[in-house]
Design a protein around this motif. Sequence first.
Motif, PDB file in Angstrom:
ATOM      1  N   LEU A 125      16.290  36.667   0.444  1.00 15.47           N
ATOM      2  CA  LEU A 125      15.479  35.945   1.428  1.00 15.47           C
ATOM      3  C   LEU A 125      14.815  34.733   0.789  1.00 15.47           C
ATOM      4  O   LEU A 125      14.566  34.709  -0.416  1.00 15.47           O
ATOM      5  N   SER A 126      14.508  33.727   1.611  1.00 18.06           N
ATOM      6  CA  SER A 126      13.772  32.573   1.095  1.00 18.06           C
ATOM      7  C   SER A 126      12.318  32.982   0.876  1.00 18.06           C
ATOM      8  O   SER A 126      11.873  34.033   1.333  1.00 18.06           O
ATOM      9  N   GLY A 127      11.574  32.143   0.162  1.00 22.88           N
ATOM     10  CA  GLY A 127      10.174  32.443  -0.112  1.00 22.88           C
ATOM     11  C   GLY A 127       9.374  32.658   1.161  1.00 22.88           C
ATOM     12  O   GLY A 127       8.586  33.601   1.270  1.00 22.88           O
ATOM     13  N   GLY A 128       9.602  31.784   2.143  1.00 23.16           N
ATOM     14  CA  GLY A 128       8.861  31.901   3.399  1.00 23.16           C
ATOM     15  C   GLY A 128       9.190  33.203   4.120  1.00 23.16           C
ATOM     16  O   GLY A 128       8.307  33.870   4.662  1.00 23.16           O
ATOM     17  N   VAL A 161      -1.515  32.449   0.316  1.00 25.71           N
ATOM     18  CA  VAL A 161      -0.186  32.944   0.675  1.00 25.71           C
ATOM     19  C   VAL A 161       0.870  31.856   0.754  1.00 25.71           C
ATOM     20  O   VAL A 161       2.063  32.160   0.788  1.00 25.71           O
ATOM     21  N   THR A 162       0.464  30.594   0.766  1.00 29.25           N
ATOM     22  CA  THR A 162       1.490  29.549   0.819  1.00 29.25           C
ATOM     23  C   THR A 162       1.607  28.780  -0.497  1.00 29.25           C
ATOM     24  O   THR A 162       2.444  27.896  -0.621  1.00 29.25           O
ATOM     25  N   LEU A 194       8.374  25.345   3.716  1.00 24.18           N
ATOM     26  CA  LEU A 194       8.406  26.743   4.139  1.00 24.18           C
ATOM     27  C   LEU A 194       7.022  27.256   4.540  1.00 24.18           C
ATOM     28  O   LEU A 194       6.886  28.370   5.040  1.00 24.18           O
ATOM     29  N   CYS A 195       5.971  26.436   4.293  1.00 24.87           N
ATOM     30  CA  CYS A 195       4.608  26.892   4.587  1.00 24.87           C
ATOM     31  C   CYS A 195       4.420  27.104   6.075  1.00 24.87           C
ATOM     32  O   CYS A 195       3.783  28.059   6.509  1.00 24.87           O
ATOM     33  N   GLY A 196       4.992  26.211   6.864  1.00 26.80           N
ATOM     34  CA  GLY A 196       4.755  26.215   8.299  1.00 26.80           C
ATOM     35  C   GLY A 196       5.062  27.544   8.958  1.00 26.80           C
ATOM     36  O   GLY A 196       4.268  28.069   9.734  1.00 26.80           O
ATOM     37  N   GLU A 197       6.235  28.131   8.603  1.00 26.46           N
ATOM     38  CA  GLU A 197       6.639  29.364   9.264  1.00 26.46           C
ATOM     39  C   GLU A 197       5.666  30.504   8.963  1.00 26.46           C
ATOM     40  O   GLU A 197       5.434  31.368   9.810  1.00 26.46           O
TER      41      GLU A 197
END
Lengths: 222, 262, 242
Positions: free
Chosen positions: B155-158, B181-182, B189-192
Motif C-alpha cells: 500500500l502507499s503511505g497514504g 499523521v501526515t 498523499l496528505c489530502g486523502e
Amino acid sequence: MSADIWSWSYTLEILPILANAAIVTIEATLISFVIALVLGLVLAVLRMSGAVIGWFASAFVELVRSTPLLIQIFFIFFVLPRFGITLDAFTAGIIALSLHYGCYCSEVYRAGLEAVPRGQWEACTALNFSSWNTFKNIILPQAIPPIVPALGNYLVALFKDTPLLSAIAVAELVQTAKNLGSENFRYNEPMTIVGLTFLVLSLVSAAGIRWLEQRLNRRSVR
Amino acid sequence: MSATTNHPMVRFEGVTKRYGALTVLDDLNLEVGRGEKVAIIGPSGSGKTTVLRMLMTLERIDGGVIWVDGEPMTHMQKNGQMVPAEPKHLRRVRSKIGMVFQHFNLFPHMTALANCTEAPMTVLGLPRREAEERAAELLNMVGLGDKKGHYPAQLSGGQQQRVAIARALAMRPKIMLFDEVTSALDPELCGEVLQVIRKLGSEHDLTMLMVTHQMGFAKEFADRVCFFYQGKICEQGEPKELFTAPKNERTQQFLRAVLEAV
Amino acid sequence: MGMFSLSAMLVAALIAIAIMSLFGDNALFMSGLLQGAWLTVQITLLGSLLAVIMATTAALFRLYGAPPLRWLAVTYVEFFRGTSALVQLFWLFFVLPLFGISMDPFSVGVLGLGLNIGAYGAEVVRGAVQGVHRGQWEATTALNMTRWQALKRIILPQAFVAMIPPWGNLFIELLKSTALVSLITMSDLTFRAKTINDTTMQTIPIFTLALLTYLVMSLTITIGMRWLERASLRGMVRGRGR
C-alpha cells in the motif's frame, strides 16, 4: 562424604600436569589462529577475484564450513599419510584447525572488504595506483578495523574447539584430563577444572573483545 | 460516576515530564471537552508529541495526574489516597483511547483486514465474523474497501495511514490521538488522510487531539489550537483568533516562520 | 553462495556418493556409514528441537523475566557459550553420574548439544526480538494488548523472519557438533567412519564418503532454511511497515 565427590589432595596433585597441558592448548590456539588469519585473507581475495578460481574457493569454503571439524581432523591425520605425507598428531591438528577457521575468517574478511565503498577503488584508479598498492595501502587499512571483533570471536571459538585434538591423542587439556581420569578412576576433579579453565579464559577474552570493539568504534567515529 | 456528565474528557493536572535533566513538560494543565477537537502546534522539541504519548501511556509521567472521562488514569484511589495505577486499571482506562502514529506502525505480517481485526479479537474477544464485518465497514469508510487483502508493504503511505486510522477505530475509542499523521507522507498523499479525519470529525462524536504541522488543516478543523513552547502552553484559543491575531510574541514568530517556509 | 550453486553442490555430492559406492568394497561399508548417518540425523533433529525451546525460553526470561529468571537465563547463556561443547559432553557423561544422575549416551548427546546450541540461539532470539521496531510495541499499547498478546501475535512473528538465517547457521553448527558424540561411545557417522577405517584401512574412500554425507546434510539444511525464509517473506516486505 565430601572427599568422595571432591578430593583436594588429588586436585593439587593434578594441577601442575593440567597446567602443562594448558600450554599445549594455548600453543595450538595461537599457531592455528595466525595461519587461519593469513589463509582467510587469501581465500577471501580469491573468492572476490571472480571467475573459475573464485567459484572453487567458494565451494571449498562451503565444504569446510559444512562438515564437522572432527572428521576433518581425522581426514588429515589418517588420509594424508596415504599420499606419503606423514604428520605427527599436533601438526595434523594445527592444519585442520587453521583450515577450518581460515574458511570462517574468509567470510569475515569478505564482509569487511565489501563494506569499503566502491568510490575508494575508483579514487585510487583516478590517482593511478596499482591494484596491489590500492589493496594494501587503501582498502585493507579500512576493511580490517571494523572486523577485528568478529575475528576475535573466532579466536575464542577456535580456542574452544582445541579439545577436539584429544581425538587424535594430542595431549592438550581435555585429553590430559581424560587420561588422568582413567588412570585414577576419578573424572570429577580434572573435568571440572578443565571446564572452569575454559569458562574463565573464554569470559576474559570475550570481555577483551568487547573492550577492543568499543575502542575501535570510538576511533572510527572521530 | 453519577451526575457529573459534564466533566472534561481529558484533563492534565500539573503534569510534568523529564528526560534526565531536561524538562520536556513543565506543570501542564489542559482540559479537553467531550467531542472537542484540539490541535497542538509548536516548534520541534516543544513537548507537543509527548502530550499525546503520555496520554497513550507510552511515556511515564514524573508528576501530576492525567484524568480520562472523569477518572484518574495514571493513578487510582486506594484507601482514599492517590497511588500510581496498577496495570489492570491502566488497561481499563486506556481502552477509551486510540492513537494514530506518524510512521503508521501497521503490523507488516498482516493484511489490512487482519490489522483491523487483531486487537478486537484478542483484546475485546469479539468473534472473528463480527470483527471482520466491523473492520470491512471501517475500511470502506476510509475508502479502502478493495484493499482488505493487501499487506502494508503493498500500500502507499497514504493508504497505510488510512488503514491505521481504521485499525484504531475498530477498538471503538472515545478519544482519538493523531501524532503528526501526515508528516511521513509525500505532500500529494496528505489530502486523502486529512479527508478521512474531516469525515470522522463530522460524523462521530469523538474527542480528538492532534499534533500537526498542517496549519491550514488545524485552522479549518480544530475547535481550539494550543501553541506549545519549551514544555508549556504558550498560547491557546480559537483557531481564527490564534492564527490571525496571535497575542504572544513567540506565537507570532513561529507562525511567521511557518508561513515563510511555504 | 546462491541457491543455484548450493543446489549444484548438493547434486554433485549425491552423484559422487553414488559413483563411489559402486567401486570395490565401498558398497559394503556404505551401509555401515548410512546407519551412522541415521543416528546423526536423529541427534541433530532432537537437539535442534531442544535448542529452539531453550533459546526461546532463555531469551524471553532475559528480556521480560523477573530478576531471578533473568539471572538464571544469563548464567545459562554465558556458561554454555563460555565452555567447549566437548567439555560439556564429557562433564555430563563422566561427572554427572558421580552425583547419581546417569544418562545413556544418546540422551547426553541430545541434551549436551541442544543446551549448547540453545545458548547461542538465545542471543539470536533476543537480538531478533529487540530488532523489531519500537513502533510495533507502541501500536500494541495503543490497541490495549497485554504484553503477552503483543509478543505472541505481533512481535515474535516478525522476529521469526529475522531469525531464520542465523538459526540455519546454528542448525549446521549442531549437525557438525554431533560428531563429538563419537567420543562418548555413540556410533554416529564419524564413529562409524573411524571404526570401519580401523578394520578395513580403506582410509581415503571412507573419510571422503563421510565428508560428502555431512556435506549433503548441511546443504539440505541450508537450502531448506533459504526456502523457509522466502516462504515467510512472501507478501510481507520487511522494513516498510515499521
